[in-house]
Design an enzyme around this catalytic site. Structure first.
Site, PDB file in Angstrom:
ATOM      1  N   HIS A  86      15.424  16.060  27.361  1.00 20.48           N
ATOM      2  CA  HIS A  86      15.375  17.268  27.936  1.00 20.48           C
ATOM      3  C   HIS A  86      13.789  17.494  28.131  1.00 20.48           C
ATOM      4  CE1 HIS A  86      19.167  18.783  29.009  1.00 20.48           C
ATOM      5  NE2 HIS A  86      19.564  17.988  28.018  1.00 20.48           N
ATOM      6  N   ASP A 101       6.125  20.580  30.133  1.00 24.43           N
ATOM      7  CA  ASP A 101       7.382  20.945  30.167  1.00 24.43           C
ATOM      8  C   ASP A 101       8.141  19.841  30.836  1.00 24.43           C
ATOM      9  OD1 ASP A 101       9.374  22.788  29.908  1.00 24.43           O
ATOM     10  OD2 ASP A 101       8.409  24.329  31.058  1.00 24.43           O
TER      11      ASP A 101
HETATM   12  P1  ADQ Z   1      13.354  25.423  28.035  1.00 19.63           P
HETATM   13  O1  ADQ Z   1      12.156  24.887  27.283  1.00 19.63           O
HETATM   14  O2  ADQ Z   1      14.222  26.473  27.237  1.00 19.63           O
HETATM   15  O3  ADQ Z   1      14.159  24.283  28.228  1.00 19.63           O
HETATM   16  P2  ADQ Z   1      13.455  26.035  30.973  1.00 19.63           P
HETATM   17  O4  ADQ Z   1      13.789  24.991  31.493  1.00 19.63           O
HETATM   18  O5  ADQ Z   1      12.493  26.832  31.585  1.00 19.63           O
HETATM   19  O6  ADQ Z   1      12.715  25.838  29.351  1.00 19.63           O
HETATM   20  O7  ADQ Z   1      14.827  27.094  30.683  1.00 19.63           O
HETATM   21  C1  ADQ Z   1      14.929  28.405  30.094  1.00 19.63           C
HETATM   22  C2  ADQ Z   1      15.990  28.962  30.353  1.00 19.63           C
HETATM   23  O8  ADQ Z   1      16.221  30.153  29.475  1.00 19.63           O
HETATM   24  C3  ADQ Z   1      16.065  29.319  31.871  1.00 19.63           C
HETATM   25  O9  ADQ Z   1      17.244  29.230  32.340  1.00 19.63           O
HETATM   26  C4  ADQ Z   1      15.905  30.890  31.808  1.00 19.63           C
HETATM   27  O10 ADQ Z   1      16.363  31.686  32.893  1.00 19.63           O
HETATM   28  C5  ADQ Z   1      16.409  31.490  30.555  1.00 19.63           C
HETATM   29  N1  ADQ Z   1      15.590  32.417  29.791  1.00 19.63           N
HETATM   30  C6  ADQ Z   1      14.340  32.477  29.463  1.00 19.63           C
HETATM   31  N2  ADQ Z   1      14.039  33.904  29.219  1.00 19.63           N
HETATM   32  C7  ADQ Z   1      15.205  34.365  29.390  1.00 19.63           C
HETATM   33  C8  ADQ Z   1      15.802  36.041  29.031  1.00 19.63           C
HETATM   34  N3  ADQ Z   1      14.861  36.755  28.629  1.00 19.63           N
HETATM   35  N4  ADQ Z   1      17.085  36.379  29.385  1.00 19.63           N
HETATM   36  C9  ADQ Z   1      17.783  35.437  30.030  1.00 19.63           C
HETATM   37  N5  ADQ Z   1      17.433  34.183  30.068  1.00 19.63           N
HETATM   38  C10 ADQ Z   1      16.026  33.621  29.951  1.00 19.63           C
HETATM   39  C11 ADQ Z   1      14.311  22.875  27.639  1.00 19.63           C
HETATM   40  C12 ADQ Z   1      13.024  22.012  28.418  1.00 19.63           C
HETATM   41  C13 ADQ Z   1      12.703  22.084  29.690  1.00 19.63           C
HETATM   42  C14 ADQ Z   1      13.996  21.739  30.616  1.00 19.63           C
HETATM   43  C15 ADQ Z   1      15.214  22.133  30.062  1.00 19.63           C
HETATM   44  C16 ADQ Z   1      16.373  21.866  30.472  1.00 19.63           C
HETATM   45  O11 ADQ Z   1      11.775  22.624  27.442  1.00 19.63           O
HETATM   46  O12 ADQ Z   1      11.480  21.456  30.169  1.00 19.63           O
HETATM   47  O13 ADQ Z   1      13.603  22.240  31.941  1.00 19.63           O
HETATM   48  O14 ADQ Z   1      15.259  22.056  28.462  1.00 19.63           O
HETATM   49  O15 ADQ Z   1      16.334  20.103  30.611  1.00 19.63           O
END
Ligand code: ADQ
Length: 466
Positions: free
Chosen positions: A156, A364
């Protein structure tokens, strides 16, 4: 149809009560269709750890099976190798990586134990899909315990260039263990290329046609499968009652001002200080925005027992305090930080109320927030996505305003451009991105990987019977 067995650090939720992110939605659908097991850490610690009982929850054809870690394993495997060795390394942060040998030992120990606990659960005909940097070597352990079925892995997060990867002690043995999988998935072509380079340059392997690689006499497929979100559902969340309540509340607060939104786990890979500096520069270079534009940063605390994370929190609070001190007016505060979690619907409403979605990671894998922001917009009056060139998502979202988060002045310029963009241009850019993320959904991602895995499994059977 083969049964699916998924291994990931945390398990579920299986049913979307408005909480499941893209990964859980995509996997949940596939598991419900095929039946199977989702296996991982319970999130709990106990003295028996991986030697303790499996915790089983059955939902029709799908079994959620979790297991505890000992306090030591949680610290050394999860807090240690996963989050202090691999996470910084894979995000190009050698300066933050801790190469403690104890952590590597714990990683190997836990991967081996997890494989040993999974093996008796497997049935002939199963396909196994392992997720992310926590379980790189698990596939090799499964093979050693006799599993010969289709085996996939998806990373990921980014796969860095060999120049970075080789800094990891024993990197060859860690990366070599990926060759046990039949299909290895990456978020972007550049991650895939970095991996292929590593296989050729460090493992003495070679590239074959059709995304295949060969090393140590094994052939496997390494391909790019960019992860998506459940775009349709997220767009529907954005017009739900809960979303509308949040949007309305924000509109009252904002009156005719604009809001820029940032949403990230509080993590140093997300470029949040760089974002704050870009916003500060906007207020400095384009003073008409003072009193007229605010930045809301939603940043749920993550891994907060690690020093790098508590340091980041202090840095952000100091930076926001400094900017707020310098620019606040009686009726306007420039930056707000919120560390609470929101439901998917509430979050969709918050995105929709924000004229600019500001996503500035320094590295990311994908970044799902960028996709969620676009999915949540009002098609008649959409906001503008400002997106880091270092997010995997940039490949599918070239119509965003693309920025280099290290370049503060250009970040400020992009924000100014976003805030002043005509509705016509906003709609044009938004539509192109929305159409693309409507095709590249979490479900499509999951289907593509499972299809690739089944194809390879069939090919292997043909080769064996030829
Ligand atoms: P993350 O590093 O966690 O994921 P991201 O892909 O942006 O990063 O996902 C974060 C998730 O958390 C999003 O769905 C967002 O809506 C949710 N989120 C954040 N803050 C929140 C809050 N306060 N309340 C509710 N929800 C919240 C890892 C990798 C990424 C990759 C994903 C999926 O680091 O690069 O995109 O996995 O493969």
């Amino acid at each position: 149809m083969r049964r699916l067995v998924v291994v990931s650090n945390r398990v579920g939720p299986l049913h979307d009560g408005g909480k499941a992110g893209g990964l859980a939605v995509g996997l949940g659908d596939a598991l419900r269709t095929r039946g199977g097991i989702w296996f991982g850490w319970s999130g709990e610690k106990s003295d028996e750890g991986t030697f303790g009982p499996l915790k089983i929850e059955d939902h029709d054809k799908v079994r959620l099976a979790t297991i505890d870690l000992t306090p030591e394993d949680a610290e050394e495997f999860y807090g240690g190798y996963a989050n202090q060795t691999l996470w910084p390394l894979l995000h190009y942060r050698l300066d933050l990586a801790n190469f403690d040998q104890r952590y590597e030992n714990a990683y190997r120990r836990v991967n081996e134990r997890m494989a040993a606990r999974l093996t008796p659960q497997l049935q002939p005909g199963d396909m196994v899909w392992v997720h992310d940097y926590h379980y790189i070597v698990l596939g090799e352990r499964l093979r050693e315990s006799g599993f010969t079925g289709p085996l996939a892995y998806f990373l990921h997060v980014p796969f860095p260039s060999p120049e970075i990867m080789t800094a990891l002690p024993n990197s060859q043995s860690i990366v070599r263990s990926l060759t046990a999988y039949d299909v290895i998935g990456f978020q972007t072509d550049s991650d895939r290329r970095n991996f292929a380079r590593y296989v050729v340059e460090e493992l003495g392997g070679r590239e074959l046609p059709n995304d295949e690689l060969e090393a140590y006499g094994r052939t496997f497929r390494a391909s790019t499968f960019p992860i998506g979100i459940d775009t349709q559902s997220f767009a529907e969340f954005a017009v739900s009652d809960e979303a509308q309540e949040h949007e309305a509340q924000l509109k009252v607060l904002l009156r005719d001002r604009h809001q820029i939104i940032g949403v990230d786990r509080l993590d140093y890979s997300k470029g949040i200080p760089e974002r704050f500096r870009g916003f500060e520069r906007l207020l400095e270079d384009y003073p008409e925005n003072r009193g007229r534009v605010s930045l809301m940063q939603v940043a749920p605390l993550s891994r907060s027992d690690l020093e790098a994370y508590s340091d980041l929190r202090s840095e952000l609070e100091e930076l926001a305090g400094h900017i707020n001190g310098a620019f606040s007016a009686l009726d306007w505060v420039p930056i707000r930080i919120m560390t609470r979690g929101f439901t998917r619907r509430a979050l969709a409403g918050i995105y929709r109320a924000s004229r600019v979605g500001l996503v500035t990671p320094l590295r990311d894998g994908m970044n799902l927030v960028a996709k969620e922001y676009v999915a949540a917009q009002n098609p008649d009056d959409p906001g503008v996505l400002v997106l880091s060139r270092f997010a995997g998502a940039v490949k599918e979202m070239p119509e965003a305003l693309i920025v280099n988060p290290y370049d503060t002045a250009s970040l400020a310029r992009a924000l100014q451009q976003a805030l002043n963009m005509s509705r016509e241009e906003r709609k044009e850019r938004w539509q192109a991105m929305f159409d693309r993320i409507s095709k590249g959904t979490a479900q499509a991602w999951c289907d593509a990987i499972l299809k690739a895995l089944e194809e390879r499994a069939d090919k292997k059977v043909q080769v064996r019977s030829a």
